[in-house]
Write a protein that holds these residues in place. Structure first.
Motif, PDB file in Angstrom:
ATOM      1  N   ARG A  65       1.093  -0.629   0.049  1.00  0.00           N
ATOM      2  CA  ARG A  65      -0.279  -0.140  -0.198  1.00  0.00           C
ATOM      3  C   ARG A  65       0.894   1.542  -0.117  1.00  0.00           C
ATOM      4  NH1 ARG A  65      -4.162  -1.696   4.325  1.00  0.00           N
ATOM      5  NH2 ARG A  65      -6.139  -2.840   3.464  1.00  0.00           N
ATOM      6  N   MET A  66       0.398   1.884  -1.414  1.00  0.00           N
ATOM      7  CA  MET A  66       1.720   3.490  -0.871  1.00  0.00           C
ATOM      8  C   MET A  66       0.384   4.909  -1.003  1.00  0.00           C
ATOM      9  SD  MET A  66       4.803   4.654  -3.270  1.00  0.00           S
ATOM     10  CE  MET A  66       5.731   4.071  -2.227  1.00  0.00           C
ATOM     11  N   ALA A  67       0.793   5.693  -0.512  1.00  0.00           N
ATOM     12  CA  ALA A  67      -0.068   6.994  -0.989  1.00  0.00           C
ATOM     13  C   ALA A  67       0.906   8.083  -0.537  1.00  0.00           C
ATOM     14  CB  ALA A  67      -0.923   7.541   0.797  1.00  0.00           C
ATOM     15  N   ARG A  68       0.434   8.954  -1.881  1.00  0.00           N
ATOM     16  CA  ARG A  68       1.403  10.419  -1.510  1.00  0.00           C
ATOM     17  C   ARG A  68       0.677  11.266  -1.019  1.00  0.00           C
ATOM     18  NH1 ARG A  68       2.100   6.551  -5.836  1.00  0.00           N
ATOM     19  NH2 ARG A  68       4.770   6.541  -6.940  1.00  0.00           N
ATOM     20  N   ILE A  69       0.911  11.234  -0.489  1.00  0.00           N
ATOM     21  CA  ILE A  69       0.579  13.186   0.448  1.00  0.00           C
ATOM     22  C   ILE A  69       0.824  14.684  -0.086  1.00  0.00           C
ATOM     23  CG2 ILE A  69      -0.170  13.946   2.402  1.00  0.00           C
ATOM     24  CD1 ILE A  69      -0.245  10.850   3.671  1.00  0.00           C
ATOM     25  N   LEU A  70      -0.034  15.175  -0.630  1.00  0.00           N
ATOM     26  CA  LEU A  70       0.799  16.610  -1.255  1.00  0.00           C
ATOM     27  C   LEU A  70       0.379  17.390   0.397  1.00  0.00           C
ATOM     28  CD1 LEU A  70      -0.646  16.108  -4.043  1.00  0.00           C
ATOM     29  CD2 LEU A  70       1.125  15.411  -3.791  1.00  0.00           C
ATOM     30  N   GLY A  71       0.998  18.082   1.276  1.00  0.00           N
ATOM     31  CA  GLY A  71       0.710  19.232   1.877  1.00  0.00           C
ATOM     32  C   GLY A  71       1.012  18.312   2.976  1.00  0.00           C
ATOM     33  N   ALA A  72       1.653  19.380   4.280  1.00  0.00           N
ATOM     34  CA  ALA A  72       1.883  18.600   5.376  1.00  0.00           C
ATOM     35  C   ALA A  72       1.699  19.088   6.312  1.00  0.00           C
ATOM     36  CB  ALA A  72       3.604  18.324   5.594  1.00  0.00           C
ATOM     37  N   GLY A  73       0.348  20.502   6.546  1.00  0.00           N
ATOM     38  CA  GLY A  73      -0.730  20.723   7.421  1.00  0.00           C
ATOM     39  C   GLY A  73      -1.287  20.014   8.623  1.00  0.00           C
ATOM     40  N   GLY A  74      -2.037  20.566   9.687  1.00  0.00           N
ATOM     41  CA  GLY A  74      -2.965  20.112   9.633  1.00  0.00           C
ATOM     42  C   GLY A  74      -3.995  18.735   9.754  1.00  0.00           C
ATOM     43  N   ALA A  75      -4.702  18.851   8.909  1.00  0.00           N
ATOM     44  CA  ALA A  75      -5.222  18.195   7.567  1.00  0.00           C
ATOM     45  C   ALA A  75      -4.598  16.683   7.077  1.00  0.00           C
ATOM     46  CB  ALA A  75      -6.168  18.591   6.681  1.00  0.00           C
ATOM     47  N   ALA A  76      -2.853  16.719   6.864  1.00  0.00           N
ATOM     48  CA  ALA A  76      -1.834  15.995   6.106  1.00  0.00           C
ATOM     49  C   ALA A  76      -1.718  14.706   7.335  1.00  0.00           C
ATOM     50  CB  ALA A  76      -0.889  16.745   5.850  1.00  0.00           C
ATOM     51  N   ARG A  77      -1.378  15.898   8.533  1.00  0.00           N
ATOM     52  CA  ARG A  77      -0.944  14.955   9.587  1.00  0.00           C
ATOM     53  C   ARG A  77      -1.972  13.746  10.213  1.00  0.00           C
ATOM     54  NH1 ARG A  77       2.623  17.180  12.961  1.00  0.00           N
ATOM     55  NH2 ARG A  77       2.656  16.434  15.012  1.00  0.00           N
ATOM     56  N   ALA A  78      -3.978  14.159   9.865  1.00  0.00           N
ATOM     57  CA  ALA A  78      -4.196  13.621  10.404  1.00  0.00           C
ATOM     58  C   ALA A  78      -4.775  12.118   9.365  1.00  0.00           C
ATOM     59  CB  ALA A  78      -5.723  14.067  10.621  1.00  0.00           C
ATOM     60  N   ILE A  79      -4.918  12.338   7.999  1.00  0.00           N
ATOM     61  CA  ILE A  79      -4.499  11.733   6.963  1.00  0.00           C
ATOM     62  C   ILE A  79      -3.185  10.739   6.702  1.00  0.00           C
ATOM     63  CG2 ILE A  79      -4.210  11.746   4.150  1.00  0.00           C
ATOM     64  CD1 ILE A  79      -6.168  14.149   4.829  1.00  0.00           C
ATOM     65  N   ALA A  80      -1.763  11.584   7.630  1.00  0.00           N
ATOM     66  CA  ALA A  80      -0.213  10.531   7.683  1.00  0.00           C
ATOM     67  C   ALA A  80      -0.502   9.268   8.885  1.00  0.00           C
ATOM     68  CB  ALA A  80       0.479  12.052   7.893  1.00  0.00           C
TER      69      ALA A  80
END
Length: 285
Positions: free
Chosen positions: A124-139
């Motif tokens: 499983r791989m995910a490319r996450i664009l962004g590193a702010g508050g929402a990105a933290r929850a998603i990551a």
């Protein structure tokens, strides 16, 4: 006669769809309560929470930018997964009156992926664009579900700090957001048995913000494109994904999912999700 109420706080706040979502559910369930939007700046957070804690009609609040970290110092406790994520998006009152912080973004993000996540995958791989508050929850949510992550941000030091806090941190990667802006001729391997995601977890593409520059040659065949932006709902990111043959998930899916988790805490009832189609139509009309 006063009525129980909850609200969403942030700065700015006028664009929030949360009052419409919670109001729709309250009406459907016949619950005599309100849901409001209140502008609160970072300097006002402490005074705001003191005032609301003393109000017996207040049931809690959703927290949006830029307050997801600022509120934490003013709470009695921060629950998981908010403590690990480092961001609170929901505050509610315990039976003994204490203010508790949690995060429903992770659960809301994962909800439309439930069917895919139930399957077994070789990788499983995910490319996450962004590193702010929402990105933290998603990551955090995806790392806990055995995804290897590529976190792309304009500030790579922010992305690196996030990656270091995740489960299996040594397996994750950090790149500049510019890495994905131009075309690539990378030859992807056989993706049979794989689950790939490309997630815009940044405000780029939001009304009034610059567009997100992402070339879809960077996405493996069969990848799912997921954009958390809700205004506009139809973003160039999602349109580009569909043009390249990818399935898409729009920002309302996460917004409604995370709101449902908060609604239960505020009003002690489950929202009537059988009306999601009607709710989405209302929000996009």
């Amino acid at each position: 006669m006063s009525r129980p109420y909850a609200e969403v706080i942030g700065d700015p706040i006028a664009q929030s769809k949360s009052p419409a979502i919670h109001g729709f559910w309250l009406d459907k369930l016949g619950i005599e309560a309100d849901y409001r939007a209140t502008r609160v700046t970072q300097d006002e957070v402490g005074a705001y929470l003191i005032k609301r804690q003393a109000d017996p009609d207040w049931r809690g609040c959703n927290v949006t930018m830029p307050l997801k970290q600022a509120v934490q110092a003013h709470l009695h406790s921060v629950e998981e997964p908010a403590a690990s994520i480092g961001a609170v998006n929901t505050i509610y009152r315990s039976p003994d009156g204490r203010l508790l912080g949690t995060n429903t973004d992770a659960a809301g993000f994962l909800e439309p992926l439930t069917q895919e996540l139930q399957g077994a995958h070789l990788f499983r791989m995910a490319r996450i664009l962004g590193a702010g508050g929402a990105a933290r929850a998603i990551a955090h949510a995806l790392a806990e579900r055995n995804f290897t992550l590529v976190i792309a941000a304009r500030r790579t030091e922010q992305a690196s700090a996030l990656a270091a806090q995740l489960a299996r941190s040594e397996q994750h990667h950090v790149v500049s957001l510019d890495h994905f802006a131009g075309a690539t001729d990378f030859a992807f391997d056989d993706r049979q048995g794989m689950l790939d995601l490309v997630v815009n977890a940044s405000p780029l593409g939001m009304r009034g913000k610059p567009a997100l520059q992402f070339d879809w040659s960077h996405a493996p065949p069969g990848a799912i494109a997921y954009d958390i932006v809700t205004d506009p709902l139809e973003t160039p990111f999602l349109q580009g994904a569909r043009d390249a043959g990818h399935e898409t998930v729009d920002g309302l899916a996460m917004l409604i999912g995370q709101a449902a988790e908060a609604f239960r805490r505020f009003y002690g009832a489950s929202p009537p999700r059988q009306h999601d189609g009607e709710l989405r139509a209302m929000l996009t009309s």
